[in-house]
Design a protein around this motif. Structure first.
Motif, mmCIF file in Angstrom:
data_model
loop_
_atom_site.group_PDB
_atom_site.id
_atom_site.type_symbol
_atom_site.label_atom_id
_atom_site.label_comp_id
_atom_site.label_asym_id
_atom_site.label_seq_id
_atom_site.Cartn_x
_atom_site.Cartn_y
_atom_site.Cartn_z
ATOM 1 N N SER A 80 3.729 65.381 -10.199
ATOM 2 C CA SER A 80 4.448 64.202 -9.691
ATOM 3 C C SER A 80 3.472 63.216 -9.077
ATOM 4 O O SER A 80 3.611 62.004 -9.231
ATOM 5 N N LEU A 81 2.485 63.758 -8.361
ATOM 6 C CA LEU A 81 1.510 62.909 -7.679
ATOM 7 C C LEU A 81 0.810 62.009 -8.699
ATOM 8 O O LEU A 81 0.735 60.790 -8.529
ATOM 9 N N VAL A 82 0.360 62.610 -9.784
ATOM 10 C CA VAL A 82 -0.359 61.838 -10.800
ATOM 11 C C VAL A 82 0.543 60.778 -11.412
ATOM 12 O O VAL A 82 0.216 59.587 -11.451
ATOM 13 N N VAL A 83 1.744 61.206 -11.853
ATOM 14 C CA VAL A 83 2.619 60.270 -12.570
ATOM 15 C C VAL A 83 3.167 59.195 -11.641
ATOM 16 O O VAL A 83 3.135 58.002 -11.967
ATOM 17 N N ALA A 84 3.663 59.594 -10.452
ATOM 18 C CA ALA A 84 4.289 58.612 -9.558
ATOM 19 C C ALA A 84 3.272 57.582 -9.076
ATOM 20 O O ALA A 84 3.581 56.391 -8.986
ATOM 21 N N VAL A 85 2.065 58.037 -8.766
ATOM 22 C CA VAL A 85 1.048 57.084 -8.319
ATOM 23 C C VAL A 85 0.681 56.145 -9.469
ATOM 24 O O VAL A 85 0.508 54.937 -9.273
ATOM 25 N N ALA A 86 0.622 56.683 -10.680
ATOM 26 C CA ALA A 86 0.328 55.831 -11.839
ATOM 27 C C ALA A 86 1.411 54.762 -11.993
ATOM 28 O O ALA A 86 1.109 53.595 -12.262
ATOM 29 N N ILE A 87 2.670 55.159 -11.799
ATOM 30 C CA ILE A 87 3.767 54.185 -11.897
ATOM 31 C C ILE A 87 3.564 53.063 -10.878
ATOM 32 O O ILE A 87 3.643 51.876 -11.203
ATOM 33 N N ALA A 88 3.270 53.451 -9.626
ATOM 34 C CA ALA A 88 3.092 52.450 -8.574
ATOM 35 C C ALA A 88 1.934 51.512 -8.912
ATOM 36 O O ALA A 88 2.028 50.298 -8.705
ATOM 37 N N VAL A 89 0.859 52.083 -9.448
ATOM 38 C CA VAL A 89 -0.306 51.254 -9.782
ATOM 39 C C VAL A 89 0.057 50.266 -10.894
ATOM 40 O O VAL A 89 -0.275 49.077 -10.826
ATOM 41 N N VAL A 90 0.800 50.752 -11.900
ATOM 42 C CA VAL A 90 1.198 49.858 -12.984
ATOM 43 C C VAL A 90 2.087 48.737 -12.453
ATOM 44 O O VAL A 90 1.879 47.556 -12.751
ATOM 45 N N VAL A 91 3.074 49.104 -11.609
ATOM 46 C CA VAL A 91 3.952 48.081 -11.033
ATOM 47 C C VAL A 91 3.121 47.054 -10.272
ATOM 48 O O VAL A 91 3.307 45.844 -10.403
ATOM 49 N N SER A 92 2.157 47.537 -9.485
ATOM 50 C CA SER A 92 1.384 46.600 -8.671
ATOM 51 C C SER A 92 0.501 45.717 -9.547
ATOM 52 O O SER A 92 0.247 44.565 -9.217
ATOM 53 N N LEU A 93 0.054 46.265 -10.695
ATOM 54 C CA LEU A 93 -0.777 45.439 -11.583
ATOM 55 C C LEU A 93 0.058 44.366 -12.270
ATOM 56 O O LEU A 93 -0.455 43.328 -12.670
ATOM 57 N N ILE A 94 1.363 44.631 -12.400
ATOM 58 C CA ILE A 94 2.237 43.607 -12.995
ATOM 59 C C ILE A 94 2.594 42.537 -11.969
ATOM 60 O O ILE A 94 2.424 41.344 -12.210
ATOM 61 N N VAL A 95 3.084 42.968 -10.790
ATOM 62 C CA VAL A 95 3.532 41.957 -9.816
ATOM 63 C C VAL A 95 2.363 41.352 -9.027
ATOM 64 O O VAL A 95 2.448 40.206 -8.601
ATOM 65 N N ALA A 217 -0.313 53.943 -0.911
ATOM 66 C CA ALA A 217 1.025 54.044 -0.317
ATOM 67 C C ALA A 217 1.891 54.983 -1.148
ATOM 68 O O ALA A 217 2.702 55.744 -0.608
ATOM 69 N N ALA A 218 1.709 54.944 -2.476
ATOM 70 C CA ALA A 218 2.497 55.820 -3.339
ATOM 71 C C ALA A 218 2.143 57.286 -3.100
ATOM 72 O O ALA A 218 3.014 58.161 -3.162
ATOM 73 N N VAL A 219 0.865 57.562 -2.806
ATOM 74 C CA VAL A 219 0.471 58.933 -2.471
ATOM 75 C C VAL A 219 1.303 59.415 -1.279
ATOM 76 O O VAL A 219 1.897 60.507 -1.297
ATOM 77 N N ALA A 220 1.387 58.563 -0.240
ATOM 78 C CA ALA A 220 2.180 58.920 0.936
ATOM 79 C C ALA A 220 3.639 59.149 0.532
ATOM 80 O O ALA A 220 4.293 60.093 1.003
ATOM 81 N N GLY A 221 4.148 58.292 -0.367
ATOM 82 C CA GLY A 221 5.537 58.408 -0.798
ATOM 83 C C GLY A 221 5.827 59.747 -1.474
ATOM 84 O O GLY A 221 6.855 60.372 -1.227
ATOM 85 N N VAL A 222 4.914 60.186 -2.335
ATOM 86 C CA VAL A 222 5.106 61.457 -3.037
ATOM 87 C C VAL A 222 5.225 62.596 -2.017
ATOM 88 O O VAL A 222 6.124 63.443 -2.097
ATOM 89 N N PHE A 223 4.352 62.576 -1.014
ATOM 90 C CA PHE A 223 4.418 63.629 0.000
ATOM 91 C C PHE A 223 5.677 63.517 0.844
ATOM 92 O O PHE A 223 6.239 64.513 1.286
ATOM 93 N N TYR A 224 6.130 62.274 1.058
ATOM 94 C CA TYR A 224 7.391 62.089 1.776
ATOM 95 C C TYR A 224 8.505 62.846 1.061
ATOM 96 O O TYR A 224 9.266 63.605 1.664
ATOM 97 N N ALA A 225 8.608 62.612 -0.255
ATOM 98 C CA ALA A 225 9.688 63.239 -1.025
ATOM 99 C C ALA A 225 9.637 64.755 -0.897
ATOM 100 O O ALA A 225 10.667 65.410 -0.744
ATOM 101 N N PHE A 226 8.432 65.324 -0.938
ATOM 102 C CA PHE A 226 8.338 66.780 -0.926
ATOM 103 C C PHE A 226 8.494 67.378 0.472
ATOM 104 O O PHE A 226 8.936 68.519 0.611
ATOM 105 N N VAL A 227 8.141 66.641 1.511
ATOM 106 C CA VAL A 227 8.287 67.231 2.847
ATOM 107 C C VAL A 227 9.718 67.067 3.363
ATOM 108 O O VAL A 227 10.282 67.969 3.972
ATOM 109 N N ILE A 228 10.344 65.901 3.107
ATOM 110 C CA ILE A 228 11.711 65.681 3.590
ATOM 111 C C ILE A 228 12.724 66.293 2.615
ATOM 112 O O ILE A 228 13.834 66.646 2.994
#
Lengths: 336, 285, 405
Positions: A80-95, A217-228
């Protein structure tokens, strides 16, 4: 040698906390996540000088990405860490390149707007959980050295993984800050026109900072999902995440490596130990925030520096260099 | 038709609040995030004066505006002025700190139940098949008139012109002997007064609650972005545009994505014209 | 450089030791005191309802302590209430629950208003057999399906049938075929209740306008009102809080919408007064919900206990009870009654059994009308059910039109 001392102190501190109760672990883990988001923001806001009020979007991308990947596709934390962070990076490269056409106030408000849109999308879309959110995220099993039932619910495991992530994110920040790229970003923050005249593609640097912020920030988000183990739109709104990250950076000291850690301890973890009424706690939070930004313009990090140096003010060699450079360029007639 | 007129009425109030924010932005150079709290303070005080002191609505509104001006000046000299040489995110953070404290205090005093000041204009009239409450028309008329008066004030008086000079280039203005401290006071007083008028009049038509401050600030900021920083008069068009976009978005996408549509519209405008629709000057870094 | 680094290390070490020291002092209990933890929404979005909910819990605890405490066997145990504010934020809520469980050594929780906060802390407690959580606010269905959670509070489904029935009746009388559904999209409970309402209306052969969404605290309902008027709507169901109902009704009437509004909002007289809504505007506005103390007095159902609670609350806090106050008050008394019946505070399985078997007569303090389940029990599958009433505004107060069920 002494430059490693703060790092050793950080690791030692996290280690001591790691032996604590589930409450201390939860508090330390959630505070560490807030601090990670602030460190992420510190790249684009502190180094790059773009006041980004939408870091919650990428925190949320990480958390929602991980929640969906884990509950629907059965992805592990690592995948999840790899894929979710990649998604965030792609989104940020677009916007990023679109939003970064704007400056200062305009940029701040556009990122704020982006945060509003993100929350609206996840809150209104049932496939993304809607207001009900996504429950049932499964934590990884306990780390091997805890043994079979040494770590019920994997809370201590999650805490340790978050500590590793925190140190890693901080190291990335420190590395960028110390690298030529970081110094260029700081120069752009001080005088973009001058940097352009020196041949730097400033937009590229600013997009880079924006994307690094998004990824961390997405790295932090992934850990948020798994800890909460539950995500819903609220924690990723401007008021809860972006606001907090911005305040932590400002209070800690923009562009300072240790600023977010200090401010996070004071503003996020600290209030939990105050046995005041809920309302008084709010006054204290607001009051402390005001006092620090008014009396310590460079933030807590600068305050600690000054203490250690016996009251001597810090000076910025960067600003002096830039002023000298600007003077030369102006006399050469390159800048008008 | 109905939606368009609704949007225009709502938009003029946004514009009035935004006009105050533009004035303050001119001197402080950072968004005064506690501006919406001035609106809230005025609305709550107006309502309190009318329901508890039994003052007539006009006097109640005066109480509200006075409270708002007092609040603005207090923030100006207790918070922003001592920080005038600090980096801009310090000022931004301090305004957010002020928001937290103000909101907490307001909830402690007034709870968070929304309230409407009684005694506003009642009745309605029809344009085509649209029904417009008179109170809305009054709200729009007062807002437009106050914005007009402020625009005149800024362009015709010495204080106004020197404030414009400060907004254009603070350092040079100071070197030319413009009274900076006095201009700060004027900007906060007039800017907060506009917020005060908006808050008191708004409270006679729509419910105001102690938690509305930040939302109001965001709307005002969107208006400023659409209009382009700098001109008080342009803000009126920015406000009306926002009101109409909001109303149309509410019709096309019932509920759900209304806020997003407004934000998206703003982002599209910004990407196309990074300095706002009517922005003439380059946004400062 | 060295001085600076040493300062860093010293600062960090001090901070960590301080944190660790503060976090570890576990609540001691010597048997004469039972610590109960309260998960409260005292600040943030849910503050308006969370405050009165907290007040009622405090009131019940004070009453029990004033009587000497809970009778366990042959001695009395006083309650010590530890309240943690979640700021209506799920992340803070999880930390708050962990704090109560670890630092205060709590095994009994009461409170919880925000559905999001409850969903977030659920993973912490749901499989714990040594924890009992009495949820008195959050209405999202399913919460009670966990072993540790009991809910003496109506869930979001309980008023759905009554609302739809009334809306269909009204639509029949007015000879109209469409019924609008207005929904506060920020309320978690609506995410499950509204689809159910829509299905029920469609099943009765009527068309649905919407669901038309709004957000709690909205100041403008123009686009929603316009949508109803465009559809020629005459009957609308309103799923949201009382404050928003007032804003909607006031603006709807001013903009020429004169349809009947059926709500489940728990609107209070104070909300009507603060929003300055006229009695004329509130004609044909009906509110369905669990009975307030005033309703019970009017219907002579459980009147004595209801009146006693309302008086005590008003005397203590200077305002009438809020939306969830009566449930909160009842929840604490239900827990106390179960502990007395179980005769223990530490055998959690026995306390759960007592809760399962608790009858309505066991808790005379209940300020609501609980619909007894099989064997006169309060709970069925950890969920309590309540008599509903239909209320209308008479110009000065919400008065009871009739009881439902």
């Amino acid at each position: 040698m002494t430059r490693f001392l703060p790092w050793a102190a950080l690791v030692a501190g996290l280690g001591i906390l790691g032996t604590g109760s589930p409450y201390l672990l939860t508090l330390a883990a959630t505070s560490a996540l807030a601090i990670m988001v602030a460190i992420a923001l510190n790249v684009s806001m502190g180094l790059g000088g773009s006041v980004n009020l939408g870091v919650g979007v990428f925190y949320g991308c990480g958390a929602y990405g991980a929640a969906l990947l884990n509950t629907k596709q059965g992805y592990s934390l690592g995948a999840s860490l790899v894929v979710a962070v990649a998604i965030a990076v792609v989104v940020s490269l677009i916007v990023g390149p679109l939003l970064l056409r704007t400056r200062s106030l305009y940029f701040a408000i556009s990122t704020l707007a982006l945060n509003g849109i993100f929350v609206d999308i996840v809150a209104s879309n049932d496939d993304l959980g809607g207001e009900l959110g996504i429950p049932g995220i499964t934590r990884p099993g306990p780390l091997p050295f805890f043994g079979e039932d040494g770590d019920p619910g994997s809370l201590r495991t999650m805490y340790l993984l978050i500590c590793v992530a925190l140190v890693a994110v901080l190291a990335v920040f420190a590395a960028i800050r110390g690298h030529r790229v970081g110094r260029t970003l700081e120069a752009i923050r001080e005088d973009e026109l001058l940097c352009q005249s020196l041949g730097y593609t400033t937009l590229g640097y600013r997009v880079f900072a924006f994307t690094v912020t998004a990824g961390l920030a997405a790295v932090a988000g992934v850990f948020y999902a798994f800890v909460i183990q539950y995500v819903n739109p609220g924690p990723f709104s401007f008021l809860t995440s972006s606001f907090q990250a911005f305040v932590i950076v400002a209070v800690g000291g923009a562009a300072r490596t240790w600023g977010p850690i200090l401010a996070g301890i004071v503003l996020v973890a600290g209030p939990s130990f105050l046995e005041f009424s809920a309302t008084t706690n709010q006054y204290v939070y607001g009051g402390v925030l005001l006092a620090i930004v008014i009396f310590l313009p460079g933030g807590l990090a600068a305050g600690v520096d000054r203490l250690a140096r016996g009251g001597a003010a810090t000076t910025s060699s960067l600003r002096r260099t830039l002023a000298r450079l600007k003077h030369t360029r102006e006399s050469e007639g390159e800048l008008s | 038709m109905q939606e368009l007129l609704n949007g225009v009425a709502q938009g003029t109030v946004y514009a009035l609040i935004a006009a105050g924010l533009v004035l303050i932005f001119g001197v402080v150079r950072v968004p005064h995030f506690a501006h919406g709290e001035s609106v809230m303070v005025s609305g709550m005080m107006t309502c309190w004066a009318v329901t508890s002191l039994h003052l007539p609505v006009l006097l109640g509104a005066a109480v509200g505006v006075a409270a708002s001006v007092g609040y603005g000046l207090f923030l100006c000299f207790a918070v922003y002025w001592p920080m005038r040489n600090h980096p801009e995110w310090n000022l931004l953070a301090s305004s957010l700190g002020a928001v937290v404290i103000t909101q907490t205090a307001a909830i402690a005093i007034w709870t968070s139940t929304p309230r409407v000041t009684p005694g506003g204009v009642s009745g309605s009239f029809e344009i085509g098949d649209a029904i417009i409450p008179w109170s809305w028309a009054v709200l729009a008329a007062i807002s437009a008139a106050v914005i007009g008066a402020t625009a005149l004030l800024v362009s015709r008086t010495t204080a106004g012109v020197s404030m414009k000079a400060m907004a254009a280039d603070a350092e040079t203005a100071q070197l030319m002997g413009i009274p900076v401290r006095k201009n700060w006071a004027i900007a906060f007083a007039v800017g907060s007064a506009l917020a005060g008028v908006a808050g008191s009049v708004y409270s006679t038509v729509f419910p105001v609650s102690t938690t509305l401050g930040l939302d109001v600030t965001f709307s005002a900021l969107v208006v400023i972005i659409l209009a382009g920083i700098g001109s008080v008069a342009h803000v009126l068009w920015g406000g009306v545009l926002l009101g109409v976009v909001e109303a149309v978005a509410g019709t096309v996408f019932p509920g759900g994505y209304q806020d997003s549509m407004v934000f998206l519209f703003m982002l599209v405008v910004l990407v196309a014209r990074p300095n706002g629709l009517f922005g003439l000057e380059r946004a400062r870094d | 450089m060295r001085v600076r680094s040493i300062a860093w290390v010293a600062g960090a070490a001090l901070a960590v030791t301080g944190l660790a020291a503060c976090g570890e002092d576990s609540g001691s209990s010597d048997g004469s005191e039972l610590v109960i933890g309260e998960v409260a929404e005292l600040t943030g979005a849910a503050e308006a309802v969370g405050g009165p909910q907290h007040n009622a819990i405090k009131l019940a605890v004070d009453e029990i302590n004033a009587a000497g405490g809970i009778r366990i066997g042959d001695k009395k145990v006083r309650i010590k209430l530890r309240t943690e504010d979640t700021k209506s934020d799920p992340t803070v809520g999880v930390t708050a629950v962990q704090k109560l469980l670890t630092k205060d050594g709590v095994h009994y929780l009461v409170g919880s208003l925000s559905g999001a906060v409850a969903s977030a802390y659920l993973p912490v407690i749901k499989d714990r057999k040594d924890i009992i959580d009495i949820v008195v606010g959050a209405a999202n269905p399913g919460l009670n399906e966990n072993i540790s959670v009991y809910r003496p509070r109506a869930d979001a489904f309980q008023s759905v049938d009554a609302e739809v029935t009334l809306a269909l009746e009204t639509a029949g009388e007015l000879g109209t075929d469409n019924i609008a559904v207005l929904s506060d999209k920020k309320l978690q409970s609506n995410a499950v209740a509204v689809p159910k309402i829509v299905d029920a209306i469609k099943a009765a052969g009527k068309t649905v306008v919407g669901p038309v969404d709004f957000e709690m605290g909205a100041t403008q309902f123009s686009s929603q009102i316009a949508a109803l008027k465009r559809a020629g709507n005459k009957v609308a169901l309103f799923q949201g809080y009382g404050t928003d109902l007032m804003t909607f009704v006031k603006q709807a009437r001013a903009q020429g919408y004169d349809g009947t509004v059926v709500a489940a909002s728990g609107a209070t007289a104070d909300q009507v007064k603060q929003a300055d809504v006229s009695a004329d505007a509130l004609k044909n506005v009906f509110d369905i919900g669990t009975a307030f103390p005033a309703d019970l007095v009017a219907l002579k159902l459980n009147a004595e206990a209801a009146q006693k609670f309302a008086d005590a609350y008003e005397k203590e806090f200077g305002a009438p009870p809020g939306y969830t106050s009566a449930s909160a008050y009842g929840g604490v008394h239900i827990l106390a009654a179960a502990l007395e019946k179980a005769g223990t505070t530490t055998d959690y399985a026995k306390v759960r059994e007592a809760l399962d078997d608790l009858t309505v007569a066991d808790v005379p303090e209940l300020a609501e009308k609980v619909v007894p389940q099989e064997g006169d029990r309060i709970f069925k599958d950890h969920q309590a059910y309540f008599s509903l009433v239909l209320r209308a505004w008479d110009g000065a107060a919400w008065t009871t039109v009739k009881a439902i069920g």
